[in-house]
Scaffold this active site. Sequence first.
Site, PDB file in Angstrom:
ATOM      1  N   PHE A   1      13.502   7.354  35.934  1.00  0.00           N
ATOM      2  CA  PHE A   1      14.811   8.003  35.993  1.00  0.00           C
ATOM      3  C   PHE A   1      15.294   8.198  37.420  1.00  0.00           C
ATOM      4  CE2 PHE A   1      17.675  11.768  35.437  1.00  0.00           C
ATOM      5  CZ  PHE A   1      18.618  11.126  34.646  1.00  0.00           C
ATOM      6  N   TYR A   2      14.374   8.474  38.342  1.00  0.00           N
ATOM      7  CA  TYR A   2      14.754   8.610  39.757  1.00  0.00           C
ATOM      8  C   TYR A   2      15.517   7.364  40.215  1.00  0.00           C
ATOM      9  CZ  TYR A   2      14.050   8.203  44.827  1.00  0.00           C
ATOM     10  OH  TYR A   2      14.236   8.006  46.166  1.00  0.00           O
ATOM     11  N   ALA A   3      14.960   6.183  39.943  1.00  0.00           N
ATOM     12  CA  ALA A   3      15.616   4.945  40.347  1.00  0.00           C
ATOM     13  C   ALA A   3      16.968   4.780  39.661  1.00  0.00           C
ATOM     14  CB  ALA A   3      14.722   3.753  40.030  1.00  0.00           C
TER      15      ALA A   3
ATOM     16  N   THR B   1      19.056   7.115  38.820  1.00  0.00           N
ATOM     17  CA  THR B   1      20.064   7.959  39.474  1.00  0.00           C
ATOM     18  C   THR B   1      20.510   7.361  40.802  1.00  0.00           C
ATOM     19  OG1 THR B   1      18.430   9.380  40.612  1.00  0.00           O
ATOM     20  CG2 THR B   1      19.162  10.070  38.410  1.00  0.00           C
ATOM     21  N   LYS B   2      19.597   6.732  41.529  1.00  0.00           N
ATOM     22  CA  LYS B   2      19.969   6.132  42.816  1.00  0.00           C
ATOM     23  C   LYS B   2      20.787   4.858  42.610  1.00  0.00           C
ATOM     24  CE  LYS B   2      18.940   7.957  46.074  1.00  0.00           C
ATOM     25  NZ  LYS B   2      19.652   9.098  46.699  1.00  0.00           N
TER      26      LYS B   2
END
Length: 340
Positions: free
Chosen positions: A156-158, A160-161
């Site tokens: 999920f981090y990726a 969002t970026k």
Amino acid sequence: MKVLVTGAAGFIGFHVSKKLLERGDDVVGFDNMNNYYDPALKEARASLLKQTSTCNSGNFTFIRANLADKVAVDQCFKDHQFDRVIHLAAQAGVRYSIENPMSYVESNIIGFTNIIEACRYAQTPHLTYASTSSVYGANTTMPFSEKHSVDHPIQFYAATKRANELMAHSYSHLFELPTTGLRFFTVYGPWGRPDMALFKFTKNIIEEKSIPVFNHGNHTRDFTFVEDIAEGVIRSSDQIAQPNSDWDSNTPDPSTSNAPFRIFNIGNNNPVKLIEYIQAIEKALGKEAILDLLPLQPGDVPDTFADSSALEKSVGYKPSVSVDDGVKQFVDWYRDFYKV
């Protein structure tokens, strides 16, 4: 120039702010100093930035606020006219995004929206923002190129970026806001985050505790020294993004556009095996590590390898610090800061 640096008390934001101050720019630092990791480390960075501003021609102003607070962001832009905005504040960490995705929505989506909206209305000359090599996700073609597809993130981090990159393009297209996104590759060095491998490994080796080595040490990472990263960020910010006049909508280049938009990899272009990285720490410490070999973790990308040729061609970015030298600089800082 007057430059807004969000996440100024963070790892990369601190180094970028310090370099800007040392060359004489005025820096407004914006940071909420949250407790994702020890706030004392962030306070120490902010304190050093204030000291730096008293010794050089650049002035440092610090705003303690949350980027998700639109009123605070708008007030910051009302109080200051920025020549550049360097947006480095974000909720970082791959594994934490599995545990607490809402913190990534607040920081990386809402916070980014507030910043880019403020830049739009202030007619900021150039917004440079942090993306990540994690956007390459399931892609296995090496080295990673900005021309590759990045539509299959594996955490999920990726995601969002990657959303930030797409949001930036929409603002570049709709409002002619120049934007530059930088995909960071495994940044390390002095003043690093305690949740990062180098910090954890150094601490555990000193304390003679085992270190968790995922994927049995077979990861490769394009480890990039933070001073090299900071230099690349500033060079990218200085040179305002321009529309690509050769851009063809029939065969589009995803890293550029007919809008003032661009994306660069910013890495070392020299992948190193994780086990070799650990050996560099052992060498710097003069102590052997106790290895706890573990399988690949969910969301981890086995290998990263940056093709940074586009950034080098555009702004003259060329990293110069080897892993051995960079790790030694971190270990020297760690021993001095923690008195061990």
